[in-house]
Design an enzyme around this catalytic site. Structure first.
Site, PDB file in Angstrom:
ATOM      1  CB  SER A  25      -0.800   0.159   1.215  1.00 37.31           C
ATOM      2  OG  SER A  25      -1.518   1.418   1.392  1.00 37.31           O
ATOM      3  CE1 TYR A  37      -4.285  -1.793   5.163  1.00 37.17           C
ATOM      4  CE2 TYR A  37      -3.205   0.257   4.664  1.00 37.17           C
ATOM      5  CZ  TYR A  37      -3.915  -0.920   4.281  1.00 37.17           C
ATOM      6  OH  TYR A  37      -4.248  -1.134   2.998  1.00 37.17           O
ATOM      7  CE  LYS A  85      -2.137  -3.922   2.943  1.00 36.08           C
ATOM      8  NZ  LYS A  85      -2.708  -5.088   2.240  1.00 36.08           N
ATOM      9  CE1 TYR A 141      -5.182   6.174   4.012  1.00 35.20           C
ATOM     10  CE2 TYR A 141      -7.495   5.452   4.300  1.00 35.20           C
ATOM     11  CZ  TYR A 141      -6.216   5.040   4.009  1.00 35.20           C
ATOM     12  OH  TYR A 141      -5.858   3.616   4.017  1.00 35.20           O
TER      13      TYR A 141
END
Length: 255
Positions: free
Chosen positions: A141, A154, A158, A199
Site C-alpha cells: 500500500s 496497517y 503493508k 485519511y
C-alpha cells in the site's frame, strides 16, 4: 489479446473491490480464475456470472486467509479443479485505524494475520505448484511510505509485504518464478468509501475526505479498481518477465 491463455490464477479476496476487478481482468486475458471469498458466496457467484457472460471461466472457493489450513485447502482445491497453478494474486486484506494507546494485541493479530501472515503463507502454499514462469503478486500500500494519523498498525503490515517480496525474489528466482507487490493509493471501492474520512488530518474534519485525497495526487483523482487490475495483469504477463522483488506504486503520483 489473450495473453494469459492456458493459465490458472488464484486471486484472494476477489468477491469485491480491487480483487473482483483483478479476477475479471485476468479472465478477460484468458486465464481460468479462482474467486476466493471469506463470507459472501453470493458476491463471489456474481463475479463468476460476470466472467462467464464475457466468455471466461471461473470458480469460487471459500477460505479465510487468516487461517493457514484454509489457505492450503484453497490452493489444493484450485489445483484439483484445474490441474495446475500459474498465478497467485494475494489481494485479501483488512484495514485498521487506531491511536497508539488504543491498539490491542487482538488488533495486531487481526491485521497481521491477514495482511502479512496470510500473504506469506499463501505464497508458501502456492509455490510448490508453480513452474518456471510462475507469477506471484502481493498487495502492499502507499501507506507503507506516507504518514497518516493513527494508521501505524496497517502501514507496518503493508511495509512488511514490500520487504517480503524483496527478500523472496532471489529464492524464487532460482526457480524462474517472479514475485512483486503493488502499492495502490486511494481507490474508489466500498472499503475506501468506508475509511476515507480517517485519511484526513484531524484539523481538516470539515473538508471532504475525497477532496483531501484528490489534492494529494498528481492526477487529482482516485484510482478506479480497473486501473489497479490492469497493473496486476501486466505483472503476471510475459511482458513483466524481468521484474521481480519490486513494489510498484499505483497511486496517481501521490505526494
Amino acid at each position: 489479446m489473450k495473453k494469459l491463455e492456458g493459465k490458472v490464477a488464484i486471486i484472494t479476496g476477489s468477491s469485491r473491490g480491487i480483487g473482483k476487478e483483478i479476477a475479471i481482468r485476468l479472465a478477460q486475458s484468458g486465464a481460468k480464475v479462482v474467486i476466493n471469498y471469506s463470507h459472501s458466496r453470493e458476491k463471489a457467484e456474481e463475479v463468476i456470472n460476470q466472467i462467464q457472460q464475457q466468455g471466461g471461466e471461473a470458480t469460487a472457493i471459500q477460505a479465510d486467509i487468516s487461517q493457514v489450513e484454509q489457505i492450503q485447502q484453497l490452493v489444493t482445491a484450485s489445483v484439483e479443479q484445474y490441474g495446475q497453478l500459474d498465478i497467485l494474486v494475494s489481494n485479501a486484506g483488512v484495514e485498521h485505524f487506531g491511536k497508539l494507546e488504543e491498539i490491542t494485541p487482538q488488533d495486531f493479530e487481526r491485521v497481521f494475520s491477514v495482511n502479512v501472515a496470510g500473504q506469506l503463507f499463501a505464497t508458501q502454499a502456492a509455490t510448490p505448484y508453480l513452474r518456471s514462469g510462475g507469477r506471484i503478486v502481493l498487495t502492499s500500500s502507499v501507506s507503507a511510505r506516507i504518514a497518516v494519523f493513527y494508521h501505524t498498525l496497517y502501514a507496518a503490515s503493508k511495509a512488511a509485504v514490500s520487504a517480503m517480496v524483496l527478500n523472496l525474489a532471489p529464492e524464487l528466482g532460482e526457480r524462474g518464478i517472479t514475485i512483486n507487490a503493488i502499492a495502490p493509493g486511494g481507490t474508489a471501492t466500498d472499503m475506501a468509501q468506508e475509511n476515507a474520512k480517517f485519511y484526513t488530518h484531524p484539523a481538516l474534519q470539515n473538508v471532504s475526505a475525497d477532496a483531501v485525497l484528490k489534492s494529494m495526487t498528481s492526477l487529482q483523482r482516485l484510482a478506479q479498481p480497473q486501473e489497479i487490475a490492469a497493473t496486476v495483469a501486466f505483472l503476471v504477463s510475459d511482458d513483466a518477465s524481468y521484474i521481480t522483488g519490486s513494489t510498484l506504486a499505483v497511486n496517481g503520483g501521490m505526494f
